[in-house]
Design a protein around this motif. Structure first.
Motif, PDB file in Angstrom:
ATOM      1  N   SER A 177       7.586   2.259  -9.497  1.00 54.14           N
ATOM      2  CA  SER A 177       6.466   1.424  -9.063  1.00 54.14           C
ATOM      3  C   SER A 177       5.317   1.554 -10.046  1.00 54.14           C
ATOM      4  N   LEU A 195       1.395   4.831  -2.099  1.00 53.46           N
ATOM      5  CA  LEU A 195       2.406   3.774  -2.141  1.00 53.46           C
ATOM      6  C   LEU A 195       1.898   2.446  -1.585  1.00 53.46           C
ATOM      7  N   GLU A 198       8.295  -6.682 -10.176  1.00 49.65           N
ATOM      8  CA  GLU A 198       7.209  -7.600  -9.843  1.00 49.65           C
ATOM      9  C   GLU A 198       6.077  -7.488 -10.851  1.00 49.65           C
ATOM     10  N   TYR A 199       5.763  -6.257 -11.220  1.00 49.34           N
ATOM     11  CA  TYR A 199       4.680  -6.053 -12.187  1.00 49.34           C
ATOM     12  C   TYR A 199       4.996  -6.737 -13.514  1.00 49.34           C
ATOM     13  N   HIS A 205      11.530   8.517  -6.892  1.00 51.42           N
ATOM     14  CA  HIS A 205      10.518   7.459  -6.844  1.00 51.42           C
ATOM     15  C   HIS A 205       9.409   7.842  -7.809  1.00 51.42           C
ATOM     16  N   GLU A 231      13.604   4.373  -7.786  1.00 49.94           N
ATOM     17  CA  GLU A 231      12.576   3.376  -7.543  1.00 49.94           C
ATOM     18  C   GLU A 231      11.420   3.643  -8.504  1.00 49.94           C
ATOM     19  N   VAL A 239       5.872   6.701  -9.575  1.00 48.85           N
ATOM     20  CA  VAL A 239       4.721   5.812  -9.517  1.00 48.85           C
ATOM     21  C   VAL A 239       3.931   5.990 -10.804  1.00 48.85           C
ATOM     22  N   VAL A 296       0.793   0.126  -4.623  1.00 45.78           N
ATOM     23  CA  VAL A 296       1.671  -0.142  -5.763  1.00 45.78           C
ATOM     24  C   VAL A 296       2.483  -1.420  -5.610  1.00 45.78           C
ATOM     25  N   MET A 297       3.124  -1.811  -6.714  1.00 44.99           N
ATOM     26  CA  MET A 297       4.122  -2.879  -6.694  1.00 44.99           C
ATOM     27  C   MET A 297       5.331  -2.405  -7.489  1.00 44.99           C
ATOM     28  N   CYS A 298       6.491  -2.953  -7.205  1.00 48.29           N
ATOM     29  CA  CYS A 298       7.688  -2.533  -7.927  1.00 48.29           C
ATOM     30  C   CYS A 298       7.590  -2.963  -9.384  1.00 48.29           C
ATOM     31  N   ILE A 299       8.296  -2.256 -10.234  1.00 50.27           N
ATOM     32  CA  ILE A 299       8.212  -2.504 -11.673  1.00 50.27           C
ATOM     33  C   ILE A 299       8.642  -3.931 -12.022  1.00 50.27           C
TER      34      ILE A 299
END
Length: 268
Positions: free
Chosen positions: A195, A253, A261-262, A159, A193, A161, A256-259
């Motif tokens: 983010s 966490l 969505e960003y 994961h 993942e 970030v 954050v937002m997932c890549i």
């Protein structure tokens, strides 16, 4: 990490454990913090026996100690001649980790970088020779192969970030779109993942700086905290320090937002 875990399970201080093992606290502390440096298998397995460790743990410790000898004889210094020696241990640790959690404030993490991005970073370091920069690129690409080309089902859980600044900094770079595509591609992997922490989320728990948590298989080597700066790398396996970093990562966490969505909200 294993020796420290065995000592802490018995509630012993460094001084008390050293007395019990017939050594001095300085030597014990040095070996506990040895990481992937060369250590004597007979010494560490003998100490584990005195601690009352199980046969499985003793065998695991012996295998790790033997591996440090092999790495010392045929290690990274023979592959990467200009890479700082303090980074050699990190190469092995990252390769063997079963889980990686990373917060990055300024750079896209090395495992996610495309080659033009790597080259741009090294071009920004005037002290690097052309040969050293080329070796550094080769090393990063090899790290990526080690981590992402594992057999099916063996890929470490990861994961990453990224502070939004990591992406905004390269917004006008010619390789920007290619780097974004690589991030989207890796985020599709089941074990990965990625983010993004948007700048407009304001202050957040990870503002003190970048860090990486690596988890390993085995009862006494669960997690390691890695910090890197211009002065080198620092490895922390003290349970309290690792637990604090784990708490900070978990709290981060929530910001954050997932890549995917960003990127869907980023203007072209």
């Amino acid at each position: 990490m294993i020796l420290r875990g065995l000592r802490e399970d018995r509630g012993l201080s460094i001084r008390a454990a050293a007395n019990m093992l017939g050594t001095n606290s300085t030597r014990l502390d040095r070996i506990e913090k040895a990481g992937n440096q060369k250590v004597d298998p007979g010494t560490v397995t003998g100490w584990a026996f005195v601690y009352g460790a199980s046969e499985q743990v003793i065998n695991e410790l012996n295998a790790l100690a033997m591996r440090t000898r092999e790495t010392d004889a045929n290690g990274w210094e023979n592959v990467f001649t200009t890479t700082p020696k303090w980074f050699h241990a990190f190469l092995t640790l990252e390769k063997e980790a079963i889980a990686i959690d990373c917060y990055e404030a300024a750079f896209i993490p090395g495992l996610l970088q495309i080659q033009p991005y790597m080259e741009a970073l090294f071009d920004a370091e005037p002290s690097l020779t052309t040969a050293a920069a080329a070796e550094a690129v080769r090393m990063k690409r090899m790290r990526q192969d080690w981590v992402f080309d594992r057999p099916h089902g063996k890929l470490a859980r990861m994961h990453f970030v990224l502070d939004e600044a990591c992406l905004l900094r390269i917004r006008k770079a010619p390789y920007y779109e290619e780097q974004l595509h690589r991030l989207e591609e890796l985020a599709k992997l089941d074990a990965v993942e990625i983010s993004v922490l948007p700048i407009d989320r304001g202050v957040h728990p990870s503002m003190p700086g970048a860090f990486k948590l690596m988890s390993f298989d085995g009862p006494y080597a669960p997690e390691l905290l890695y910090l890197e700066s211009v002065y080198g790398g620092r490895y922390i396996d003290e349970r309290q320090g690792v637990a604090r970093a784990r708490e900070v990562f978990s709290d981060t966490l929530t910001y954050v937002m997932c890549i995917e969505e960003y990127l869907s909200n980023v203007e072209p």
